[in-house]
Design a protein around this motif. Structure first.
Motif, mmCIF file in Angstrom:
data_model
loop_
_atom_site.group_PDB
_atom_site.id
_atom_site.type_symbol
_atom_site.label_atom_id
_atom_site.label_comp_id
_atom_site.label_asym_id
_atom_site.label_seq_id
_atom_site.Cartn_x
_atom_site.Cartn_y
_atom_site.Cartn_z
ATOM 1 N N GLY A 201 0.857 -1.325 0.140
ATOM 2 C CA GLY A 201 0.012 0.150 0.160
ATOM 3 C C GLY A 201 1.405 0.662 0.131
ATOM 4 O O GLY A 201 2.027 1.067 -0.497
ATOM 5 N N ILE A 202 0.432 2.203 0.510
ATOM 6 C CA ILE A 202 0.657 3.448 0.184
ATOM 7 C C ILE A 202 1.128 4.119 2.014
ATOM 8 O O ILE A 202 0.020 4.046 2.816
ATOM 9 C CB ILE A 202 0.133 4.520 -0.194
ATOM 10 N N THR A 203 2.654 4.556 2.304
ATOM 11 C CA THR A 203 3.222 5.309 3.937
ATOM 12 C C THR A 203 3.203 6.798 4.130
ATOM 13 O O THR A 203 3.341 7.057 2.158
ATOM 14 C CB THR A 203 3.446 4.472 4.449
ATOM 15 N N LEU A 204 3.307 7.116 4.815
ATOM 16 C CA LEU A 204 4.110 8.592 4.930
ATOM 17 C C LEU A 204 5.584 7.973 5.377
ATOM 18 O O LEU A 204 4.981 8.734 6.260
ATOM 19 C CB LEU A 204 2.626 9.567 5.377
ATOM 20 N N MET A 205 5.750 8.347 4.197
ATOM 21 C CA MET A 205 7.353 8.577 5.499
ATOM 22 C C MET A 205 7.478 9.816 6.060
ATOM 23 O O MET A 205 7.338 11.279 4.489
ATOM 24 C CB MET A 205 8.765 8.554 4.059
ATOM 25 N N LEU A 206 7.835 10.090 6.745
ATOM 26 C CA LEU A 206 8.472 11.578 7.683
ATOM 27 C C LEU A 206 6.829 12.173 8.140
ATOM 28 O O LEU A 206 7.357 13.138 8.281
ATOM 29 C CB LEU A 206 9.208 12.549 7.228
ATOM 30 N N TYR A 207 6.078 11.474 7.259
ATOM 31 C CA TYR A 207 4.727 12.091 7.815
ATOM 32 C C TYR A 207 3.844 13.427 6.212
ATOM 33 O O TYR A 207 3.018 13.428 6.650
ATOM 34 C CB TYR A 207 4.349 12.469 9.091
ATOM 35 N N VAL A 208 4.798 13.204 5.953
ATOM 36 C CA VAL A 208 4.410 14.352 4.576
ATOM 37 C C VAL A 208 4.874 13.316 3.615
ATOM 38 O O VAL A 208 4.451 14.169 2.455
ATOM 39 C CB VAL A 208 5.327 15.130 5.606
ATOM 40 N N MET A 209 5.977 13.021 3.135
ATOM 41 C CA MET A 209 6.513 12.272 1.780
ATOM 42 C C MET A 209 4.934 11.216 1.719
ATOM 43 O O MET A 209 5.437 9.811 2.244
ATOM 44 C CB MET A 209 7.002 12.074 1.873
ATOM 45 N N PRO A 210 4.647 10.370 0.750
ATOM 46 C CA PRO A 210 3.973 9.342 0.181
ATOM 47 C C PRO A 210 4.591 8.675 -0.336
ATOM 48 O O PRO A 210 5.182 9.023 -1.482
ATOM 49 C CB PRO A 210 2.806 9.666 -1.107
ATOM 50 N N VAL A 211 4.845 7.050 -0.274
ATOM 51 C CA VAL A 211 6.205 6.732 -0.676
ATOM 52 C C VAL A 211 5.199 4.905 -0.800
ATOM 53 O O VAL A 211 4.102 4.581 0.210
ATOM 54 C CB VAL A 211 7.195 5.809 0.482
ATOM 55 N N ALA A 212 5.531 3.865 -1.048
ATOM 56 C CA ALA A 212 4.466 2.313 -1.477
ATOM 57 C C ALA A 212 4.993 1.625 -0.733
ATOM 58 O O ALA A 212 6.516 2.506 -0.100
ATOM 59 C CB ALA A 212 4.624 1.824 -2.554
ATOM 60 N N TYR A 213 4.900 0.642 0.019
ATOM 61 C CA TYR A 213 5.427 -0.075 0.558
ATOM 62 C C TYR A 213 5.728 -1.493 0.453
ATOM 63 O O TYR A 213 3.836 -1.768 -0.099
ATOM 64 C CB TYR A 213 5.205 0.578 2.173
ATOM 65 N N VAL A 214 5.883 -2.171 0.605
ATOM 66 C CA VAL A 214 5.354 -4.053 1.113
ATOM 67 C C VAL A 214 5.660 -4.584 2.592
ATOM 68 O O VAL A 214 6.530 -3.712 3.142
ATOM 69 C CB VAL A 214 5.713 -4.979 0.035
ATOM 70 N N ASP A 215 4.546 -4.715 3.269
ATOM 71 C CA ASP A 215 4.249 -5.570 4.567
ATOM 72 C C ASP A 215 5.471 -6.922 5.021
ATOM 73 O O ASP A 215 4.474 -8.127 4.596
ATOM 74 C CB ASP A 215 3.462 -6.099 5.278
ATOM 75 N N ARG A 216 6.889 -6.586 4.926
ATOM 76 C CA ARG A 216 7.401 -7.288 5.444
ATOM 77 C C ARG A 216 7.663 -7.858 7.417
ATOM 78 O O ARG A 216 8.411 -8.571 7.428
ATOM 79 C CB ARG A 216 8.801 -7.604 4.563
ATOM 80 N N THR A 217 6.759 -7.236 8.171
ATOM 81 C CA THR A 217 7.052 -8.213 9.841
ATOM 82 C C THR A 217 7.389 -9.503 9.115
ATOM 83 O O THR A 217 8.092 -9.322 10.751
ATOM 84 C CB THR A 217 5.519 -7.898 10.324
#
Length: 392
Positions: free
Chosen positions: A233-249
């Protein structure tokens, strides 16, 4: 750009500290230490991860809790009837160490795993300082899951990779990465790159496609290592920059440093290969195609530089962390800074850190915080100029 875990593994105690727990439990109900039988939740299992370190995994919540080797000894004494004081007496009887020190360490360990939510006994309410410290350790950021079916898409490819010799696959991937970087570097050094034009919008769209492939590369390595990818999905790096992610917990279960580093570097290696392809097109075209590939190559190089910076919670940081055999380096660093400012009690796994290590954690945390503030300012300024341009 980034493949973060859902949450860094919470830490159980390392029963080796002689500090008292008086200040940590003041104002709390401590009667449970003498009256409540302690049992792990039925959904919790003991496993191991990086370098064979013990982990408690709760299949109900999907969370991991790291414990020390000494902590596993205490867990082995759980019989469904023993209270915390009973466990203290059992450990004291089998050890020649100072009984007061043993009591301090065992009570702290049991308190921390209770607060981590792996016991049938519900966690106690946390103080504000404890919540701040806990948040600093987890380093969570807002995110929006888009799909939980990445594994379905990648399974056919993963099956093929499982049949191939791992050294050959990794070696070929490294060669392609080096070739991509060399070609991109040659193009940047020998060609004057075009200015941004109307065609740059197409380059931005192509970059979005590349970012999707970047995340799929992380996920493919995870799946090849039989590490499930929970979502993307999409996360907010530093709470201001939208970036994609994959959850690799579940990469916490990977025991080797090299495989974990490869998971982190899979995306940047994919970017390097695509940058090489872009550079080849740039070197052999003119006109609109040349302009699009020129703009795209600039964006690709910028993406790789930002993504490999270990001061950001991105792939370079995760690769460095894996190579060092460390877990949650940023979280621990910020926890020490929070402790210095608020005097919130540190988890016992941090209490045993040597003075040089504490200084190193604080220095790294300060560098990350300063760079994070700088980058957040740059991103917010860019957003402001973009909005100004859109509204005229």
């Amino acid at each position: 750009m980034r493949s973060p875990a859902t949450a860094e593994p919470q830490q159980g105690a390392s029963p080796a500290s002689s500090e008292t727990v008086t200040g940590e439990v003041s104002g709390r109900d401590t009667a449970w230490l003498d009256t409540e039988p302690l049992t792990l939740r039925a959904t919790v299992e003991l496993t191991d991860g990086l370098d064979g370190r013990p982990l408690l995994f709760d299949s109900d919540t999907g969370k991991y809790v790291a414990v020390s080797k000494a902590g596993t000894v205490i867990l082995s004494l759980f019989d469904g009837n023993a209270t915390a004081r009973d466990l203290v007496r059992r450990v004291t009887a089998s050890s020649s160490a100072d009984p007061e020190r043993i009591e301090t360490a065992v009570v702290r360990f049991l308190t921390e795993i209770r607060q981590a939510g792996v016991l049938t006994l519900e966690p106690q309410e946390e103080t504000r300082r404890e919540r701040v410290l806990k948040y600093s350790l987890r380093q969570k950021m807002p995110r929006k899951p888009l799909t939980r079916s990445v594994h379905v898409l990648l399974e056919p490819v993963a099956k093929v990779l499982h049949k191939l010799p791992v050294p050959a696959v990794v070696g070929m991937w490294i060669l392609l990465t080096c070739a991509g970087l060399t070609t991109a570097g040659y193009a940047l050094a020998t060609r004057s790159l075009p200015d941004y034009t109307v065609w740059s919008g197409l380059a931005a769209l192509l970059l979005i496609l590349q970012i999707a492939i970047h995340e799929l590369a992380h996920a493919l390595v995870c799946q090849s290592l039989r590490v499930p990818v929970r979502e993307a999905g999409i996360t907010l790096m530093l709470y201001v920059m939208p970036v994609a992610y994959v959850d690799r917990t579940d990469a916490y279960r990977v025991k080797g440093r090299a495989p974990r580093a490869l998971i982190a570097l899979a995306g940047p290696m994919s970017d390097a290969i695509w940058a090489g392809i872009t550079a080849l097109v740039l070197l052999n075209t003119t006109g609109p195609v040349h302009e699009v590939t020129g703009a795209l190559l600039q964006l690709q190089v910028l993406l790789m530089i930002v993504n490999l910076n270990p001061l950001l919670p991105s792939d370079g940081y995760h690769a460095l962390e894996s190579a060092m055999g460390s877990v949650n380096l940023r979280g621990r660093s910020f926890a020490f800074l929070v402790h210095l400012v608020t005097r919130a009690p540190l988890p016992s796994h941090l209490l045993v850190s040597s003075k040089p290590k504490r200084v190193g954690y604080c220095a790294f945390g300060i560098l990350c915080a300063l760079y994070g503030v700088f980058m957040a300012g740059v991103i917010l300024t860019w957003w402001w100029h973009l909005i100004e341009g859109l509204i005229g």
